[in-house]
Write an enzyme that holds these catalytic residues in place. Structure first.
Site: not given
Length: 472
Positions: A138, A345
């Protein structure tokens, strides 16, 4: 330190954003978490170390093996992206307002495991002797955690839950420890001198206690390091059989920080292509070593003055083709209170712009598109056009969307990086309005596809170049 010849690591991307980052430190959405399978070389935390992961998305995941069309992939990705982003941004904004040898790389030797629509995982060994654990990579959170029998009943997963009682190297951290004091959690409490935490990942919540443990990477060559991690469990949501998450954000508990890894890069292929994507950590993260289809450009990585939440870049303007939009630089800037700005992102599928910038983009697209505007929207796509009968989006020519950065750098996004076809006959803008005042602009993973990007954390620089990612 043992080394072998460098190898490139690959990921296979899925269309769907995967549960990403921690509520406080990250924007989420849909970035998609890159799934991972790792080969790592490590050293003691005080020394420099470079991870080298072999990462692939498994074709057996729902998006690849479940009969989903390209339209369905786009639609599902948008829905998850928006659902997660809104919740996590709200928490992040609320928190802001309230206050090994450097060149050593090992050969990939770990096999990929399926992680269904929520992402993909890498298998690591936890404890002494090592117990297998699958964790999701992540880029928008920092805590490494795995489900642990120490904290009670856990969510279902494929391998046995980590049993701390079977490990000779497991140690719980007290509230007075530096990681407990410096960590940025959704909530934190002290119970029996243990540092207990709670983290919200947008679509799921985990709780646990901070501890230290030996992590082993590599199926055949075992490289180990002592790391701070979360011995935890899910209290809400699911991670579909995996054990936990490995965060690599700028946050203080990131594996990058713990092992002094200062550079990483990735090059994402379009998720509908079902091809692999390279991701490199350490010495291999060097754009000059790989063929690009455009020039390499470098801009600063900005530091949020309030928290280490995301990777920020200095976007100063937007164009459609050669037409510069009326978007003042000031509305794109990162503010002294930590709000606004522009973040990268890898788990958010769509792009997001603050309201004034989104309105200008929407106006320019509506005026320039030679297609009739649709009288209905598709899921969460706010701007759609009707394609001629029998025509797909590939038959429509549009100028590039250009993102301008400080220092005259620019990122030119072709049609497929800012338009999608979530339903046959419908061509939609893959850019949304940021959900509320104070939210940052977001450059999502679709905008970064076929772009080799490099995060040089040591020099606080971000470099990028158009690249045919499946050729690396």
């Amino acid at each position: 330190m043992q080394t072998t010849n460098p190898e490139i690591l690959n990921i296979d991307r899925v269309a769907q954003p995967i549960p990403r980052g921690m509520a406080r430190r990250r924007l989420h959405h849909g970035l998609q978490l890159v799934c991972l399978v790792a080969v790592v070389l490590t050293a003691a935390p005080a020394a420099h170390a470079i991870f080298h992961f072999d990462i692939r998305f498994d074709a057996g995941s729902p998006f690849f093996g479940g009969g989903h069309s390209r339209h369905d992939m786009w639609r599902r990705a948008a829905l998850e992206s928006n659902a997660r982003l809104s919740r996590r941004l709200a928490r992040a904004l609320g928190n802001k307002q309230s206050g090994a040898a450097a060149d050593a790389i090992v050969e990939p030797d770990v096999t990929l495991s399926q992680y269904t629509q929520q992402g993909h995982s890498l298998t690591v060994g936890v404890g002494t002797p090592p117990q297998p654990s699958k964790v999701i990579l992540d880029l928008g959170s920092d805590l490494l955690w795995t489900q642990c029998s120490l904290v009670g009943p856990t969510a279902k997963q494929l391998e046995p839950v980590f049993d701390a009682a079977r490990s000779s190297s497991f140690s719980v951290l007290p509230c007075s420890s530096k990681p407990c004091q410096e960590g940025t959690f959704t909530n934190k409490t002290c119970t029996d001198s243990r540092c207990a935490y709670e983290n919200d990942y947008g679509i799921m919540t985990s709780t646990g206690v901070l501890a230290t443990e030996t992590f082993t990477f590599g199926a055949h060559q075992n490289f180990s390091a002592n790391l701070t991690f979360g011995c935890g469990k899910l209290t809400n949501g699911t991670i579909a059989g995996a054990s936990g998450i490995m965060g690599v954000s700028p946050g203080p508990l990131s594996v990058l920080k713990q092992l002094s890894i200062t550079k990483f890069s990735y090059c994402l292929t379009p998720f509908t292509d079902h091809k692999t994507s390279p991701v490199m950590f350490g010495a291999m993260a060097d754009l000059g070593k790989y063929k690009t289809t455009g020039k390499v450009q470098t801009i600063p990585l900005l530091k949020n003055p309030v928290e280490d939440i995301y990777y920020y870049v200095p976007m100063v303007g937007i164009s459609i083709g050669s037409k510069r939009l009326d978007v003042p630089e000031a509305i794109l800037a990162l503010r002294p209170d930590g709000t606004g700005g522009t973040v990268l992102d890898s788990a958010t599928t769509l792009a997001y712009l603050v309201e004034p910038a989104f309105k200008e983009l929407k106006k320019a697209v509506m005026e320039g598109m030679k297609l009739p505007a649709a009288n209905r929207s598709i899921d969460d796509y706010p701007v759609c056009f009707e394609l001629p009968r029998g025509m797909s989006m590939e038959g429509v020519q549009v100028p590039p969307l250009v993102l301008h950065f400080a220092g005259d750098a620019e990122m030119s996004l072709p049609r497929d990086s800012y338009f999608q076809e979530p339903s046959p006959g419908m061509m939609c803008l893959a850019v949304m309005q940021a959900p509320f005042e104070g939210a940052p602009n977001v450059i999502g993973n679709v905008q970064q596809q076929n772009m080799h990007v490099l995060y040089d954390l040591g020099n606080r620089k971000f470099s990028y170049a158009p690249t045919k990612c499946d050729s690396i």
